[in-house]
Design an enzyme around this catalytic site. Sequence first.
Site, PDB file in Angstrom:
ATOM      1  N   CYS A   2       0.880  -1.166   0.000  1.00 10.79           N
ATOM      2  CA  CYS A   2       0.000   0.000   0.000  1.00 10.79           C
ATOM      3  C   CYS A   2       0.914   1.211   0.000  1.00 10.79           C
ATOM      4  O   CYS A   2       1.538   1.529   1.008  1.00 10.79           O
ATOM      5  CB  CYS A   2      -0.912   0.016   1.226  1.00 10.79           C
ATOM      6  SG  CYS A   2      -1.978   1.490   1.295  1.00 10.79           S
ATOM      7  N   GLU A 103      -3.635   1.135  -6.247  1.00 13.78           N
ATOM      8  CA  GLU A 103      -2.666   0.126  -6.663  1.00 13.78           C
ATOM      9  C   GLU A 103      -2.547   0.184  -8.183  1.00 13.78           C
ATOM     10  O   GLU A 103      -3.451   0.665  -8.877  1.00 13.78           O
ATOM     11  CB  GLU A 103      -3.075  -1.279  -6.218  1.00 13.78           C
ATOM     12  CG  GLU A 103      -3.012  -1.516  -4.716  1.00 13.78           C
ATOM     13  CD  GLU A 103      -1.597  -1.508  -4.153  1.00 13.78           C
ATOM     14  OE1 GLU A 103      -0.630  -1.349  -4.934  1.00 13.78           O
ATOM     15  OE2 GLU A 103      -1.458  -1.637  -2.924  1.00 13.78           O
TER      16      GLU A 103
END
Length: 223
Positions: A2, A103
């Site tokens: 992340c 992402e």
Amino acid sequence: MCGRFSLTEEIYNLKRQFEFEFFEEIGPRYNIAPSQMVLAIGQNKGERKGAYLKWGLVPYWANDPKIGYKMINARSEGIDEKPSFKQPFKQRRCLILSDGFYEWKKNGKEKQPYRFFMKDNKPFALAGLYDVWKKEGQSPLVTCTIITTTPNEVTEDVHDRMPVILKKEDYDTWLDPNNQDISVLKSLLTPYPAKEMMKYEISSLVNSPKNEVPEILQPMNSM
């Protein structure tokens, strides 16, 4: 991993949803990046307290705070055994607030960014750890990291990791510094239910941390 997320909700609504004290100003953030300050919640004497922490954990024993650039994430697997994370995992846990994370999916030589968020569009709490690094003559440096786990059905076709998103009923268990039951704590580090999440493609604006604009949240098909 992340490596980028957003938090655009007004502080009044955040304080009401997560039930914490916080007395600083906060504006909408569309592209929060490592080494920047993030809004986190910890527990002090049974009360939830908010604070800004620098993203990128610097262990208390580190010789050089630059190690934080490599510590933006902590893998859930073996987290209670790794030197950088085992002590914070025992008693320095926090919630890191977000309303969406990003992402990138590899497509040949290109990477397509995606935004992941909750179906109800509400903010959520990422499982975090924090530590305090001190050096004589300098102010204490309080830093944090985001824990990651295996993907769920929404994230798996984009990336093989996702941040640990905690359920509301687990906040107090996670935050309680007196709770050092490793098996219970590790049981919380699982993929969030996919049925409650959504994703969509976004533009490459998100690729640069210098871009801190609401257009980042805009779906590609609406541009």
